[in-house]
Design a protein around this motif. Structure first.
Motif, PDB file in Angstrom:
ATOM      1  N   ILE A 257       0.851  -1.195   0.000  1.00  0.00           N
ATOM      2  CA  ILE A 257       0.000   0.000   0.000  1.00  0.00           C
ATOM      3  C   ILE A 257       0.883   1.241   0.000  1.00  0.00           C
ATOM      4  O   ILE A 257       1.574   1.532   0.994  1.00  0.00           O
ATOM      5  N   LEU A 258       0.870   1.968  -1.103  1.00  0.00           N
ATOM      6  CA  LEU A 258       1.734   3.141  -1.269  1.00  0.00           C
ATOM      7  C   LEU A 258       0.873   4.343  -1.643  1.00  0.00           C
ATOM      8  O   LEU A 258       0.888   4.837  -2.765  1.00  0.00           O
ATOM      9  N   ILE A 259       0.116   4.829  -0.660  1.00  0.00           N
ATOM     10  CA  ILE A 259      -0.779   5.963  -0.900  1.00  0.00           C
ATOM     11  C   ILE A 259      -0.377   7.179  -0.066  1.00  0.00           C
ATOM     12  O   ILE A 259      -1.196   8.051   0.216  1.00  0.00           O
ATOM     13  N   GLY A 260       0.892   7.224   0.311  1.00  0.00           N
ATOM     14  CA  GLY A 260       1.403   8.405   0.998  1.00  0.00           C
ATOM     15  C   GLY A 260       1.474   8.245   2.503  1.00  0.00           C
ATOM     16  O   GLY A 260       1.157   7.191   3.066  1.00  0.00           O
ATOM     17  N   PHE A 261       1.899   9.329   3.140  1.00  0.00           N
ATOM     18  CA  PHE A 261       2.080   9.346   4.584  1.00  0.00           C
ATOM     19  C   PHE A 261       1.398  10.559   5.185  1.00  0.00           C
ATOM     20  O   PHE A 261       1.257  11.596   4.546  1.00  0.00           O
ATOM     21  N   LYS A 262       0.986  10.413   6.428  1.00  0.00           N
ATOM     22  CA  LYS A 262       0.454  11.531   7.186  1.00  0.00           C
ATOM     23  C   LYS A 262       1.565  12.057   8.080  1.00  0.00           C
ATOM     24  O   LYS A 262       2.141  11.300   8.868  1.00  0.00           O
ATOM     25  N   SER A 263       1.894  13.317   7.909  1.00  0.00           N
ATOM     26  CA  SER A 263       2.960  13.893   8.726  1.00  0.00           C
ATOM     27  C   SER A 263       2.377  14.575   9.959  1.00  0.00           C
ATOM     28  O   SER A 263       1.245  15.069   9.944  1.00  0.00           O
ATOM     29  N   ASN A 264       3.156  14.575  11.003  1.00  0.00           N
ATOM     30  CA  ASN A 264       2.746  15.179  12.266  1.00  0.00           C
ATOM     31  C   ASN A 264       3.967  15.842  12.877  1.00  0.00           C
ATOM     32  O   ASN A 264       4.988  15.193  13.083  1.00  0.00           O
ATOM     33  N   LEU A 265       3.861  17.114  13.155  1.00  0.00           N
ATOM     34  CA  LEU A 265       5.009  17.824  13.723  1.00  0.00           C
ATOM     35  C   LEU A 265       5.378  17.314  15.102  1.00  0.00           C
ATOM     36  O   LEU A 265       6.489  17.534  15.573  1.00  0.00           O
ATOM     37  N   GLY A 266       4.464  16.618  15.747  1.00  0.00           N
ATOM     38  CA  GLY A 266       4.758  16.095  17.078  1.00  0.00           C
ATOM     39  C   GLY A 266       5.050  17.220  18.059  1.00  0.00           C
ATOM     40  O   GLY A 266       4.377  18.259  18.060  1.00  0.00           O
ATOM     41  N   PRO A 267       6.073  17.071  18.909  1.00  0.00           N
ATOM     42  CA  PRO A 267       6.392  18.100  19.903  1.00  0.00           C
ATOM     43  C   PRO A 267       6.683  19.467  19.292  1.00  0.00           C
ATOM     44  O   PRO A 267       6.446  20.498  19.934  1.00  0.00           O
ATOM     45  N   LEU A 268       7.175  19.495  18.041  1.00  0.00           N
ATOM     46  CA  LEU A 268       7.516  20.770  17.405  1.00  0.00           C
ATOM     47  C   LEU A 268       6.314  21.707  17.319  1.00  0.00           C
ATOM     48  O   LEU A 268       6.461  22.929  17.341  1.00  0.00           O
ATOM     49  N   ALA A 269       5.115  21.134  17.218  1.00  0.00           N
ATOM     50  CA  ALA A 269       3.907  21.945  17.079  1.00  0.00           C
ATOM     51  C   ALA A 269       3.668  22.827  18.297  1.00  0.00           C
ATOM     52  O   ALA A 269       2.984  23.851  18.202  1.00  0.00           O
ATOM     53  N   GLY A 270       4.220  22.445  19.436  1.00  0.00           N
ATOM     54  CA  GLY A 270       4.013  23.214  20.662  1.00  0.00           C
ATOM     55  C   GLY A 270       5.182  24.110  21.036  1.00  0.00           C
ATOM     56  O   GLY A 270       5.267  24.570  22.183  1.00  0.00           O
ATOM     57  N   TRP A 271       6.067  24.370  20.100  1.00  0.00           N
ATOM     58  CA  TRP A 271       7.259  25.157  20.400  1.00  0.00           C
ATOM     59  C   TRP A 271       7.085  26.651  20.139  1.00  0.00           C
ATOM     60  O   TRP A 271       8.051  27.404  20.200  1.00  0.00           O
ATOM     61  N   ASP A 272       5.882  27.082  19.830  1.00  0.00           N
ATOM     62  CA  ASP A 272       5.590  28.507  19.602  1.00  0.00           C
ATOM     63  C   ASP A 272       6.459  29.116  18.505  1.00  0.00           C
ATOM     64  O   ASP A 272       6.876  30.280  18.606  1.00  0.00           O
ATOM     65  N   LEU A 273       6.725  28.335  17.468  1.00  0.00           N
ATOM     66  CA  LEU A 273       7.442  28.842  16.303  1.00  0.00           C
ATOM     67  C   LEU A 273       6.428  29.139  15.203  1.00  0.00           C
ATOM     68  O   LEU A 273       5.374  28.503  15.124  1.00  0.00           O
ATOM     69  N   GLU A 274       6.727  30.110  14.346  1.00  0.00           N
ATOM     70  CA  GLU A 274       5.799  30.463  13.277  1.00  0.00           C
ATOM     71  C   GLU A 274       5.682  29.317  12.287  1.00  0.00           C
ATOM     72  O   GLU A 274       6.692  28.795  11.797  1.00  0.00           O
ATOM     73  N   LEU A 275       4.436  28.928  11.989  1.00  0.00           N
ATOM     74  CA  LEU A 275       4.183  27.793  11.110  1.00  0.00           C
ATOM     75  C   LEU A 275       3.412  28.219   9.866  1.00  0.00           C
ATOM     76  O   LEU A 275       2.661  29.197   9.896  1.00  0.00           O
TER      77      LEU A 275
END
Length: 367
Positions: A257-275
Motif C-alpha cells: 500500500i503506497l498511498i502516501g504518509f500523514k505527517s505530524n510535527l509532534g512536539p515541534l507543534a508546541g514550540w511557539d514557532l511560526e508555522l
C-alpha cells in the motif's frame, strides 16, 4: 547499515550546533559544520541515520541528486555519512527531542524523551516532515497482524516480494516506481489505483504504460481494494470494486500500500514557532522566528519552496553558514573554498604522520 563511531567526548558537553534530525539534510549539515570549523551533534529519533530514505525505501533508486545519475537511497545515505564522518560529529540515536529552552545567555538546551538534556550555542531543525505514519485503507479494518509478512507500506527489502503475486495500491511516484522495480522480482505485479489516471509522471509512468500494454503487469484504474481474504494467517486473495460497481477478485500473497504518509510535527507543534502548511517559517538565512534557531529540509517553509533532497542539502549549507554569526558573534566570518581547506587538512595530517613516524623511529633506536 554503516557503523557510527562517536567521539569519546561526553554527549552532554556544549556543542556549537545541535541538529535535530538525522536524515540527508541533517547529515549534510554535520558535514558543513566540519567545513566551517564548528562542533555539532545530531539527535535522531530513529535507531539509524538516514530518515525516510533508510527507514522506508532503502532500496529505492534516486535520480535527482547532483552527481548521482542513479543511486539507491541507502547508498546515498552512506555516502553522506562518509562525507560527514571525517569531522566526527556526535550522534545520538533513538531519542526524540520533546522540548527546547533558550537560556538567558542565548544558548539552548534540548530535552529528549529519554530524559537527557543537550546543550548548544544554536539549534538546527532538520526533522523532515516530522513524525510520519503511512496512510492506510480504512475499508480493510485492522490488518496490523499481517503487516511485515503479507502487507507492507514500504519496500525495505526487495527479497520480501521475490516470486510472490504482488498487488500495489497507489498512483503516485512511489507506487509507479515499485511497479517497475518489482517486475523482475515478483511472480506477478498488479497495480490498483482509484483514480482515472496516475499522479506520478515522467519516465516511470511511461514504463508502467509500456509494461501494461505488453501484458507484463496488470493495471486497474478507478478501482479500490474492498476486502481481503486470509488463509493460515497469510494473505491469499483480494476483492476489488470499480467505480462502476463491478466486482472482481484476484489471488495475491503480498499487498503493498503506497498511498502516501500523514505527517505530524509532534512536539515541534508546541514550540511557539511560526508555522505555515505544517512547516516552520524561515527567512533567507534559514532562521525561524527565534534567533539562533534555524530550520532546513522539508520542515522549513518559505515562498517558492521545492521539497526535494537537493534543496534540503543546499538549505543545510545556508543554515550552518548563517548560524556562524550567532554562534561566534562579532567574529568576522571568512569564506574558505573546500579545496583549500581539504589541502590544509591533508598537509596537516601528513605532517602529523611524519612526526609520529619520526618519534617511533627515535624510540626504536633508543631501545
Amino acid at each position: 547499515m554503516f557503523d557510527i563511531h562517536n567521539p569519546t567526548t561526553d554527549h552532554h558537553d556544549m556543542r556549537d550546533l545541535t541538529i535535530i534530525g538525522g536524515g540527508p539534510t541533517g547529515i549534510f549539515a554535520a558535514f558543513q559544520c566540519g567545513m566551517n570549523n564548528i562542533s555539532c551533534r545530531i539527535v535522531e529519533s530513529m535507531a539509524q541515520l538516514g530518515g525516510q530514505l533508510a527507514a522506508l525505501y532503502p532500496e529505492k533508486h534516486i535520480y535527482d541528486v547532483a552527481g548521482f545519475p542513479e543511486v539507491p537511497a541507502i547508498d546515498l545515505v552512506e555516502s553522506l555519512w562518509k562525507q560527514a564522518e571525517r569531522y566526527n560529529p556526535d550522534v545520538v540515536l533513538g531519542e526524540t527531542v520533546t522540548k527546547y529552552t533558550k537560556l538567558d545567555d542565548g544558548t539552548f538546551e534540548t530535552r529528549t524523551d529519554a530524559g537527557n538534556v543537550y546543550r548548544s550555542k544554536a539549534l538546527l531543525i532538520a526533522a523532515g516532515l516530522g513524525a510520519f505514519e503511512p496512510r492506510k485503507l480504512p475499508q480493510l479494518g485492522n490488518i496490523d497482524h499481517l503487516v511485515g509478512s503479507s502487507v507492507f507500506y514500504a519496500v525495505r527489502s526487495v527479497s520480501d516480494f521475490k516470486d510472490k503475486h504482488v498487488v500495489i495500491v497507489g498512483g503516485g511516484d512511489s507506487a509507479l516506481d515499485w511497479t517497475v522495480g518489482l517486475m523482475k522480482t515478483a511472480a506477478s505485479v498488479t497495480l490498483v489505483h482509484r483514480g482515472h489516471e496516475f499522479q506520478g509522471h515522467g519516465k516511470t509512468a511511461h514504463e508502467v504504460e509500456m509494461a501494461r500494454e505488453a501484458g507484463t503487469i496488470a493495471v486497474h484504474l478507478e478501482t479500490e481494494v474492498r476486502r481481503i481474504e486470509e488463509s493460515s494467517g497469510e494473505l491469499c486473495r483480494l476483492y476489488l470494486r470499480s467505480s462502476s460497481g463491478e466486482e472482481s477478485c484476484l489471488d495475491a500473497d503480498r499487498l503493498l500500500i503506497l498511498i502516501g504518509f500523514k505527517s505530524n510535527l509532534g512536539p515541534l507543534a508546541g514550540w511557539d514557532l511560526e508555522l505555515c502548511d505544517n512547516a516552520l517559517v524561515v527567512d533567507t538565512h534559514m532562521k525561524t522566528s527565534v534567533d539562533g534557531l534555524y530550520a532546513a529540509g522539508d520542515i522549513a517553509h518559505y515562498p517558492g519552496k521545492l521539497k526535494i533532497i537537493q534543496t534540503g542539502l543546499s538549505e543545510a549549507t545556508m543554515a550552518v553558514r548563517h548560524s556562524l554569526s550567532y554562534i561566534k558573534p562579532g567574529e568576522k566570518i571568512r569564506n574558505v573554498f573546500s579545496s583549500v581547506k581539504m589541502a590544509k587538512e591533508k598537509k596537516a595530517a601528513e605532517a602529523n604522520n611524519a612526526a609520529e613516524g619520526a618519534s617511533k623511529a627515535s624510540e626504536n633506536k633508543a631501545e
